[in-house]
Design an enzyme around this catalytic site. Structure first.
Site, PDB file in Angstrom:
ATOM      1  N   ARG A  60      51.083  69.854  46.442  1.00  0.00           N
ATOM      2  CA  ARG A  60      52.496  70.167  46.245  1.00  0.00           C
ATOM      3  C   ARG A  60      52.914  71.472  46.912  1.00  0.00           C
ATOM      4  O   ARG A  60      54.089  71.790  46.992  1.00  0.00           O
ATOM      5  CB  ARG A  60      52.809  70.222  44.748  1.00  0.00           C
ATOM      6  CG  ARG A  60      52.803  68.830  44.112  1.00  0.00           C
ATOM      7  CD  ARG A  60      53.344  68.863  42.718  1.00  0.00           C
ATOM      8  NE  ARG A  60      52.383  69.387  41.773  1.00  0.00           N
ATOM      9  CZ  ARG A  60      52.704  69.884  40.579  1.00  0.00           C
ATOM     10  NH1 ARG A  60      53.977  69.929  40.204  1.00  0.00           N
ATOM     11  NH2 ARG A  60      51.779  70.335  39.760  1.00  0.00           N
ATOM     12  N   GLY A  66      37.580  66.560  39.026  1.00  0.00           N
ATOM     13  CA  GLY A  66      38.098  67.154  37.807  1.00  0.00           C
ATOM     14  C   GLY A  66      37.519  68.519  37.484  1.00  0.00           C
ATOM     15  O   GLY A  66      36.556  68.979  38.113  1.00  0.00           O
ATOM     16  N   ASN A  97      58.575 109.071  76.847  1.00  0.00           N
ATOM     17  CA  ASN A  97      57.149 109.342  76.648  1.00  0.00           C
ATOM     18  C   ASN A  97      56.245 108.349  77.366  1.00  0.00           C
ATOM     19  O   ASN A  97      55.052 108.535  77.420  1.00  0.00           O
ATOM     20  CB  ASN A  97      56.814 109.346  75.144  1.00  0.00           C
ATOM     21  CG  ASN A  97      57.106 108.020  74.482  1.00  0.00           C
ATOM     22  OD1 ASN A  97      58.061 107.338  74.856  1.00  0.00           O
ATOM     23  ND2 ASN A  97      56.297 107.646  73.513  1.00  0.00           N
ATOM     24  N   TYR A 140      65.562 109.333  69.998  1.00  0.00           N
ATOM     25  CA  TYR A 140      64.202 108.796  69.907  1.00  0.00           C
ATOM     26  C   TYR A 140      63.191 109.889  70.173  1.00  0.00           C
ATOM     27  O   TYR A 140      63.240 110.551  71.208  1.00  0.00           O
ATOM     28  CB  TYR A 140      63.991 107.653  70.909  1.00  0.00           C
ATOM     29  CG  TYR A 140      62.538 107.242  70.982  1.00  0.00           C
ATOM     30  CD1 TYR A 140      61.904 106.696  69.864  1.00  0.00           C
ATOM     31  CD2 TYR A 140      61.792 107.427  72.147  1.00  0.00           C
ATOM     32  CE1 TYR A 140      60.557 106.355  69.907  1.00  0.00           C
ATOM     33  CE2 TYR A 140      60.441 107.073  72.189  1.00  0.00           C
ATOM     34  CZ  TYR A 140      59.833 106.543  71.068  1.00  0.00           C
ATOM     35  OH  TYR A 140      58.507 106.205  71.108  1.00  0.00           O
ATOM     36  N   ALA A 148      39.187  76.839  41.915  1.00  0.00           N
ATOM     37  CA  ALA A 148      40.223  76.861  42.949  1.00  0.00           C
ATOM     38  C   ALA A 148      39.989  75.768  43.984  1.00  0.00           C
ATOM     39  O   ALA A 148      40.272  75.932  45.158  1.00  0.00           O
ATOM     40  CB  ALA A 148      40.250  78.228  43.624  1.00  0.00           C
ATOM     41  N   ALA A 149      39.462  74.624  43.508  1.00  0.00           N
ATOM     42  CA  ALA A 149      39.162  73.554  44.468  1.00  0.00           C
ATOM     43  C   ALA A 149      40.234  72.483  44.505  1.00  0.00           C
ATOM     44  O   ALA A 149      40.152  71.538  45.279  1.00  0.00           O
ATOM     45  CB  ALA A 149      37.810  72.929  44.142  1.00  0.00           C
ATOM     46  N   ARG A 200      58.440 105.338  62.318  1.00  0.00           N
ATOM     47  CA  ARG A 200      57.301 104.462  62.593  1.00  0.00           C
ATOM     48  C   ARG A 200      56.007 105.223  62.381  1.00  0.00           C
ATOM     49  O   ARG A 200      55.999 106.380  61.978  1.00  0.00           O
ATOM     50  CB  ARG A 200      57.407 103.912  64.017  1.00  0.00           C
ATOM     51  CG  ARG A 200      58.607 102.956  64.154  1.00  0.00           C
ATOM     52  CD  ARG A 200      58.924 102.682  65.620  1.00  0.00           C
ATOM     53  NE  ARG A 200      57.726 102.255  66.329  1.00  0.00           N
ATOM     54  CZ  ARG A 200      57.557 102.387  67.648  1.00  0.00           C
ATOM     55  NH1 ARG A 200      58.498 102.936  68.393  1.00  0.00           N
ATOM     56  NH2 ARG A 200      56.437 101.970  68.218  1.00  0.00           N
ATOM     57  N   ASN A 219      51.725  75.835  41.211  1.00  0.00           N
ATOM     58  CA  ASN A 219      51.497  74.567  41.898  1.00  0.00           C
ATOM     59  C   ASN A 219      52.447  74.350  43.057  1.00  0.00           C
ATOM     60  O   ASN A 219      52.175  73.578  43.966  1.00  0.00           O
ATOM     61  CB  ASN A 219      51.654  73.404  40.913  1.00  0.00           C
ATOM     62  CG  ASN A 219      50.634  73.484  39.801  1.00  0.00           C
ATOM     63  OD1 ASN A 219      49.437  73.556  40.059  1.00  0.00           O
ATOM     64  ND2 ASN A 219      51.096  73.514  38.568  1.00  0.00           N
ATOM     65  N   LYS A 231      46.352  77.461  49.273  1.00  0.00           N
ATOM     66  CA  LYS A 231      47.339  77.961  48.314  1.00  0.00           C
ATOM     67  C   LYS A 231      46.985  79.335  47.769  1.00  0.00           C
ATOM     68  O   LYS A 231      47.840  80.229  47.703  1.00  0.00           O
ATOM     69  CB  LYS A 231      47.462  76.964  47.150  1.00  0.00           C
ATOM     70  CG  LYS A 231      48.370  77.432  46.044  1.00  0.00           C
ATOM     71  CD  LYS A 231      48.502  76.385  44.941  1.00  0.00           C
ATOM     72  CE  LYS A 231      47.325  76.447  43.986  1.00  0.00           C
ATOM     73  NZ  LYS A 231      47.503  75.501  42.838  1.00  0.00           N
TER      74      LYS A 231
HETATM   75  C1  UD1 Z   1      44.067  71.380  33.272  1.00  0.00           C
HETATM   76  C2  UD1 Z   1      43.539  71.005  31.888  1.00  0.00           C
HETATM   77  C3  UD1 Z   1      44.713  70.905  30.920  1.00  0.00           C
HETATM   78  C4  UD1 Z   1      45.475  72.203  30.908  1.00  0.00           C
HETATM   79  C5  UD1 Z   1      45.912  72.561  32.298  1.00  0.00           C
HETATM   80  C6  UD1 Z   1      46.568  73.901  32.296  1.00  0.00           C
HETATM   81  C7  UD1 Z   1      41.583  69.633  32.285  1.00  0.00           C
HETATM   82  C8  UD1 Z   1      41.021  68.278  32.312  1.00  0.00           C
HETATM   83  N1  UD1 Z   1      42.863  69.746  31.975  1.00  0.00           N
HETATM   84  O1  UD1 Z   1      44.937  70.358  33.708  1.00  0.00           O
HETATM   85  O2  UD1 Z   1      44.256  70.603  29.615  1.00  0.00           O
HETATM   86  O3  UD1 Z   1      46.579  72.112  30.051  1.00  0.00           O
HETATM   87  O4  UD1 Z   1      44.782  72.600  33.193  1.00  0.00           O
HETATM   88  O5  UD1 Z   1      47.039  74.190  33.580  1.00  0.00           O
HETATM   89  O6  UD1 Z   1      40.878  70.592  32.520  1.00  0.00           O
HETATM   90  N2  UD1 Z   1      40.319  72.206  39.902  1.00  0.00           N
HETATM   91  C9  UD1 Z   1      39.154  72.185  40.625  1.00  0.00           C
HETATM   92  N3  UD1 Z   1      38.536  70.989  40.861  1.00  0.00           N
HETATM   93  C10 UD1 Z   1      39.026  69.819  40.400  1.00  0.00           C
HETATM   94  C11 UD1 Z   1      40.223  69.847  39.656  1.00  0.00           C
HETATM   95  C12 UD1 Z   1      40.850  71.064  39.430  1.00  0.00           C
HETATM   96  O7  UD1 Z   1      38.666  73.234  41.080  1.00  0.00           O
HETATM   97  O8  UD1 Z   1      38.408  68.784  40.651  1.00  0.00           O
HETATM   98  C13 UD1 Z   1      40.971  73.495  39.668  1.00  0.00           C
HETATM   99  C14 UD1 Z   1      42.340  73.597  40.312  1.00  0.00           C
HETATM  100  O9  UD1 Z   1      42.264  74.188  41.569  1.00  0.00           O
HETATM  101  C15 UD1 Z   1      43.101  74.499  39.326  1.00  0.00           C
HETATM  102  C16 UD1 Z   1      42.444  74.195  37.981  1.00  0.00           C
HETATM  103  O10 UD1 Z   1      41.193  73.617  38.280  1.00  0.00           O
HETATM  104  O11 UD1 Z   1      42.923  75.847  39.609  1.00  0.00           O
HETATM  105  C17 UD1 Z   1      43.267  73.261  37.123  1.00  0.00           C
HETATM  106  O12 UD1 Z   1      43.509  72.083  37.812  1.00  0.00           O
HETATM  107  P1  UD1 Z   1      44.855  71.289  37.590  1.00  0.00           P
HETATM  108  O13 UD1 Z   1      44.728  70.003  38.306  1.00  0.00           O
HETATM  109  O14 UD1 Z   1      46.001  72.136  37.857  1.00  0.00           O
HETATM  110  O15 UD1 Z   1      44.817  71.088  36.011  1.00  0.00           O
HETATM  111  P2  UD1 Z   1      44.867  69.764  35.196  1.00  0.00           P
HETATM  112  O16 UD1 Z   1      43.580  69.027  35.373  1.00  0.00           O
HETATM  113  O17 UD1 Z   1      46.105  69.089  35.465  1.00  0.00           O
END
Ligand code: UD1
Ligand code: CA
Length: 456
Positions: free
Chosen positions: A19, A82, A390, A370, A13-14, A337, A232, A26
């Site tokens: 968007r 990533g 009251n 009331y 969740a990083a 209430r 997203n 989020k």
């Molecule tokens: C990723 C997959 C893709 C898949 C898609 C499905 C990879 C490289 N790709 O795409 O094959 O079809 O999900 O939704 O894994 N996140 C982090 N740190 C980061 C990047 C992302 O914590 O550096 C988390 C995001 O918060 C999210 C999840 O990883 O919860 C997926 O990230 P997102 O960027 O939506 O996915 P893609 O890399 O586009």
């Protein structure tokens, strides 16, 4: 569900969530009455007792930690390099702890328990290096493509940014949910290289590595593409809310509840409803609300954290932290209430408001009244426009109205004050002193004029 102590869960969740265009993280945005992240946490908890590892960005860490407490171990990913890089942040915390590692996203709330359960069972049965979920969709936008060899074995996942036109045309897609054999994961994760186009460490490259080493890769297709919806944007948030709502409403329909128009009824997952209850359009049932059997709720009602007994009716009213006992009814346009209670068979009609008050069994309050900090006995009648005064500007004071009392229209009850059982007040009275049982008081200020039994 089977709890497997040899399973660890990592929730990603990083992501920057640009968007979403929000000052709030989020995953803390509300969906169906709870934060988005709650759905992934619940899935993790259903599978294993070990608290999940949650990977978050530095700017959301404080807020997420405050909400989360001890329910997960937070790991901060400072550079968003990533999904592979995100899982690397969890390696130190998890290595040697579990046989399997399940990777979930914090923003995929429609994923069902049964689906993950099946994935987990496949992973434990086969002990494949990677057991992953795939989905076939007409619109592949943004997803990694699943590449299979001539024999149908998965040989790689290719990200959209890296895909040739032939690969981009593939419609079997990577959901992003995997169970890894932990030994495989921790050995290969450090070997990931930045991707050529985006410079990200793709978690998905592990699939190519496993295939190159001829290690088994298992996959499971989801039948419902909506399950794999990642949130997203707020457009997707609304779509997820609709889908969750449909699931909840269908559940209750199959349990014996009638919805005249389920599309317009909004129920939290925490709500329960008894059989043969009818839910009319534009009804919102929230929080810890329970509704009994054979009730009619709505149209146009909002009910939060309330307990409603059997055979009750709520018409166009707003109820918060209130109780309605069996056979009571309210509305149209009533407001209960916190701490309001309608006892058995009590009736509250148009434009009434009650707070921290009880309307006794069979008591009636038909119009424009009331009650605050009041206790009304059985079968009393509260005339139109009655007000319990009251609040003296500093403190709240109680009003007690005895059984069978008859409060005349437009009576002001200046609290603290007690009206005895069977007493009456005249229309327009301002009652500043207690009225004894079976007596009649009227005037401004009200005086006790007669005993009620002398009246007729
Ligand atoms: C990723 C997959 C893709 C898949 C898609 C499905 C990879 C490289 N790709 O795409 O094959 O079809 O999900 O939704 O894994 N996140 C982090 N740190 C980061 C990047 C992302 O914590 O550096 C988390 C995001 O918060 C999210 C999840 O990883 O919860 C997926 O990230 P997102 O960027 O939506 O996915 P893609 O890399 O586009
Ligand atoms: Ca991305």
């Amino acid at each position: 569900m089977t709890h497997d102590s040899s399973l660890a869960v990592v929730i990603l969740a990083a992501g920057l969530s640009t968007r979403f265009k929000s000052a709030t993280p989020k995953v803390l945005h509300s969906l169906g009455g709870k934060p988005l992240l709650e759905y992934s946490l619940e899935l993790a908890t259903a599978l294993t007792d070990a608290p999940p590892i949650l990977v978050v960005g530095p700017e959301t860490e404080t807020e997420i930690r405050a909400w989360l407490g001890e329910r997960a171990q937070l790991v901060v990913q400072s550079n968003r390099l990533g999904t592979g890089h995100a899982v690397m942040q969890a390696q130190a915390a998890l290595e040697g702890r579990a046989r399997h590692v399940l990777v979930l996203y914090g923003d995929m709330p429609l994923l069902q328990r049964g689906t993950l359960q099946a994935l987990h069972e496949r992973a434990t049965a086969t002990d494949a290096a990677i057991t992953m979920m795939t989905v076939t969709r007409d619109d592949p936008q943004g997803f990694g493509r699943i590449v299979r060899d001539a024999s149908g074995q998965i040989s790689a996942i290719v990200e959209q940014a890296e895909a040739t036109p032939e690969i981009a045309a593939i419609r079997e897609l990577n959901v992003g949910i995997y169970t890894f054999n932990a030994a495989f994961l921790w050995m290969h994760l450090p070997q990931l290289q930045p991707s050529p186009r985006k410079g990200e460490y793709y978690l998905t490259d592990l699939v190519g590595m496993a295939a190159a080493e001829r290690l088994p890769i298992e996959s499971l297709q989801t039948s419902d593409p909506l399950e794999t919806l990642g949130i997203n944007t707020r457009v997707e948030l609304a779509l997820a809310a609709k889908t969750l709502q449909r699931r909840i409403n269908e559940h209750w329909m199959l349990e014996g509840v009638t919805f005249q128009d389920p599309e317009t009824c909004y129920l939290d997952s925490t709500v329960t409803i008894g059989r043969d209850t009818v839910i009319l359009p534009n009804t919102h049932l929230r929080g810890k609300t329970t509704v009994g059997a054979s009730c009619e709720i709505g149209p146009n009602s909002v009910i939060e954290d309330c307990t409603i007994g059997n055979r009750c009716r709520v018409t166009a009213s707003v109820l918060e932290e209130a109780v309605m006992e069996e056979g009571s009814n309210i509305g149209p346009f009533g407001h209960l209430r916190k701490g309001a209670r309608l006892c058995r068979g009590a009736h509250m009609g148009n434009f009434g408001e009650m707070k921290n008050s009880t309307l006794g069994p069979g008591a009636k309050m038909g119009h424009f009244s009331y009650l605050g900090d009041a206790i009304v006995g059985a079968d009393a009648n509260i005339g139109a426009g009655t007000i319990t005064c009251n609040f003296d500007g500093k403190r709240k004071h109680p009003t007690t109205i005895g059984e069978g009392a008859f409060i005349g229209s437009d009576t002001m009850l200046v609290a603290p004050v007690e009206i005895g059982a069977g007493a009456r007040t005249g229309a327009g009275s301002v009652v500043t002193h207690d009225v004894p049982p079976d007596s009649v008081a009227y005037g401004v200020p009200a005086r006790v004029r007669e005993k009620k039994d002398q009246e007729s």
